[in-house]
Design an enzyme around this catalytic site. Structure first.
Site, short mmCIF file in Angstrom:
data_model
loop_
_atom_site.label_atom_id
_atom_site.label_comp_id
_atom_site.label_asym_id
_atom_site.label_seq_id
_atom_site.Cartn_x
_atom_site.Cartn_y
_atom_site.Cartn_z
N ASP A 114 0.85 -1.20 0.00
CA ASP A 114 0.00 0.00 0.00
C ASP A 114 0.88 1.25 0.00
OD1 ASP A 114 -2.09 -1.74 0.34
OD2 ASP A 114 -2.29 -1.39 2.51
N ASP B 39 -0.73 7.76 7.81
CA ASP B 39 -0.36 6.36 8.16
C ASP B 39 0.92 6.38 9.00
OD1 ASP B 39 -1.30 5.20 4.89
OD2 ASP B 39 -2.32 4.75 6.78
N GLU C 205 0.92 -2.51 10.69
CA GLU C 205 0.71 -2.53 9.24
C GLU C 205 1.79 -1.74 8.53
OE1 GLU C 205 -3.06 -1.03 7.80
OE2 GLU C 205 -2.24 -0.73 5.82
N GLU C 206 2.31 -0.73 9.21
CA GLU C 206 3.26 0.20 8.57
C GLU C 206 4.71 -0.20 8.78
OE1 GLU C 206 1.91 1.95 6.45
OE2 GLU C 206 -0.12 1.65 7.22
N ASP D 19 -3.19 -1.64 13.42
CA ASP D 19 -3.29 -0.88 12.17
C ASP D 19 -3.43 0.57 12.61
OD1 ASP D 19 -5.74 -0.90 9.42
OD2 ASP D 19 -4.01 0.38 9.85
N LEU E 83 -3.66 3.40 11.15
CA LEU E 83 -4.63 4.25 10.46
C LEU E 83 -5.37 3.39 9.44
CD1 LEU E 83 -5.71 6.58 8.48
CD2 LEU E 83 -5.38 7.18 10.86
N ASP E 84 -6.60 3.01 9.78
CA ASP E 84 -7.40 2.18 8.88
C ASP E 84 -8.28 3.08 8.02
OD1 ASP E 84 -8.73 -0.35 8.00
OD2 ASP E 84 -10.45 0.64 8.94
N GLU F 92 -6.28 -6.63 11.39
CA GLU F 92 -7.61 -6.24 10.91
C GLU F 92 -8.63 -7.36 11.16
OE1 GLU F 92 -6.30 -5.10 6.93
OE2 GLU F 92 -6.81 -3.01 7.34
P1 AHG Z 1 -6.04 0.42 5.27
O1 AHG Z 1 -6.35 1.85 4.95
O2 AHG Z 1 -5.52 0.22 6.65
O3 AHG Z 1 -5.18 -0.22 4.21
O4 AHG Z 1 -7.42 -0.38 5.27
C1 AHG Z 1 -8.30 -0.20 4.25
C2 AHG Z 1 -9.14 -1.43 4.13
C3 AHG Z 1 -10.40 -1.35 4.99
O5 AHG Z 1 -10.42 -0.34 5.92
C4 AHG Z 1 -11.50 -1.16 3.98
O6 AHG Z 1 -12.65 -1.88 4.35
C5 AHG Z 1 -10.90 -1.71 2.71
O7 AHG Z 1 -9.50 -1.53 2.79
C6 AHG Z 1 -11.39 -0.99 1.49
O8 AHG Z 1 -10.86 -1.74 0.40
P2 AHG Z 1 -11.19 -1.27 -1.10
O9 AHG Z 1 -10.45 0.04 -1.27
O10 AHG Z 1 -10.62 -2.39 -1.94
O11 AHG Z 1 -12.67 -1.13 -1.22
MN MN Z 2 -6.77 -1.12 7.61
MN MN Z 3 -3.89 1.08 7.69
#
Ligand code: AHG
Ligand code: MN
Ligand code: MN
Length: 343
Positions: free
Chosen positions: A62, A68, A90-91, A109, A111-112, A271
């Site tokens: 990511d 984050d 996560e980071e 995590d 920052l989700d 998560e």
């Molecule tokens: P993060 O920002 O920690 O990577 O998590 C994002 C996750 C979760 O929070 C969310 O339900 C999902 O990614 C959304 O995924 P899409 O962008 O594929 O919809």
């Molecule tokens: Mn997340």
């Molecule tokens: Mn995250």
């Protein structure tokens, strides 16, 4: 002690032995860090937080946003006096080692929902606390070994959802006093809410049981479920879980046939394990579609897992569609042609 009780008083009543004292200290530290993160988010661009790419990417590939990285720094700093054996973030590509004789380890995590930062939408922080056994590698036990888990949701209110293994309680940040106060005790997932959450743009990538479930929901009162469904997709797991704890429904991030998405997008340690623990403690269910998420054990820190969680009846329906495809309405003559998507 009831409504309005502070989080610290709630945690004090839990801290009756060394392991529980460590859990209480970890939750209090994450809560303190979350107050700082909440203020940063509330300031946004005025505090230099824009959701812009930070220039790096995390182990899961990511792109790291500014918040984050900043949120991760805040959580690590907040935990500095907490007796942990290891942190899994996560980071961070690798574990952050602490005191091997400490009673706990923590996965989080920081920052989700990062894709929501620049759109001023709800984001959060998720954490999972496991017991540490000296000589046993941290994070090599099934999710059922967690001793605490929860998340902070930075929305209109900043609220902390917590389970210490005996139910789920929700605290809201009293911004004036800078303390969390208990607002809901022993939260339970409402049972029969006709609402599902999935990123529908991935329909063509899903396995058939997921398509069958979603098609049944879309068929609504004309179809086998004989009632209309509503759909939500917020892009922040924390917001979806908070909604399901509040009004029920089901959330699906299944594996799909996109490269790298065989086990979906969500990561097991920080998560799907913690959210599944919270969901089960609130009387809901959490599954991959084929097995209970809390029975899964991570083989790598950033391993992904499918996540289907929420009201038990819907999770069970989705599991049935995985184990018995004949249960799908498309195989029932009356509804065979009613799927709205060309298969
Ligand atoms: P993060 O920002 O920690 O990577 O998590 C994002 C996750 C979760 O929070 C969310 O339900 C999902 O990614 C959304 O995924 P899409 O962008 O594929 O919809
Ligand atoms: Mn997340
Ligand atoms: Mn995250």
């Amino acid at each position: 002690m009831g409504q309005g009780q502070t989080l610290s008083a709630f945690l004090d009543s839990h801290a009756v032995d060394p392991q529980r004292k460590a859990v209480a200290a970890a939750v209090a530290a994450i809560a303190a860090g979350s107050i700082e993160i909440s203020e940063l988010i509330g300031q946004g661009a005025l505090a230099g937080i824009t959701g812009a790419a930070h220039g790096g990417s995390n182990a899961d590939g990511d792109v790291q946003k500014d918040l984050d990285v900043k949120a991760d720094e805040i959580i690590v700093a907040a935990l500095k006096d907490v007796p942990y054996a290891a942190l899994a973030s996560e980071e961070s590509d690798t574990l952050l080692d602490g005191d091997p004789s400490a009673p706990i380890s923590i996965a989080y995590d920081p920052l989700d929902g990062s894709s929501n930062i620049d759109t001023n939408m709800t984001v959060g922080t998720i954490f999972s606390i496991i017991p540490n056994q000296p000589g046993v590698k941290p994070f090599t036990a099934p999710g059922s070994c967690q001793i605490a888990a929860g998340f902070v949701v930075y929305g209109p209110q900043t609220s902390l959802v917590l389970t210490l293994g005996d139910g789920v309680d929700i605290f809201t940040l009293d911004r004036k006093a800078k303390v969390y106060r208990l607002i809901r005790e022993r939260v339970t997932v409402p049972a029969d809410t006709a609402e599902y959450a999935i990123n529908a743009s991935n329909h063509r990538h899903w396995e058939q049981p997921i398509r069958d479930f979603v098609d049944e929901c879309i068929a609504g009162s004309d179809g086998p479920r004989a009632k209309d469904f509503n759909m939500r997709w917020i892009g922040s797991l924390v917001a979806e879980v908070y909604r399901i704890l509040t009004r029920g429904g089901v959330f699906l991030y299944p594996g799909d046939n996109r490269p790298g998405y065989g086990n979906g997008r969500l990561r097991l340690l920080y998560e799907t394990h913690p959210m599944s623990f919270v969901m089960e403690q609130a009387g809901g269910a959490a599954s991959t579609g084929r097995e209970r998420v809390l029975d899964l054990t991570a083989k790598t820190i950033h391993q992904r897992s499918p996540l289907i969680m929420g009201s038990i009846d819907k999770v069970k329906r989705i599991e049935l569609l995985h184990t018995d495809p004949s249960a799908a309405s498309r195989s029932a003559p009356l509804f065979a042609r009613r799927g709205l998507f060309r298969v």
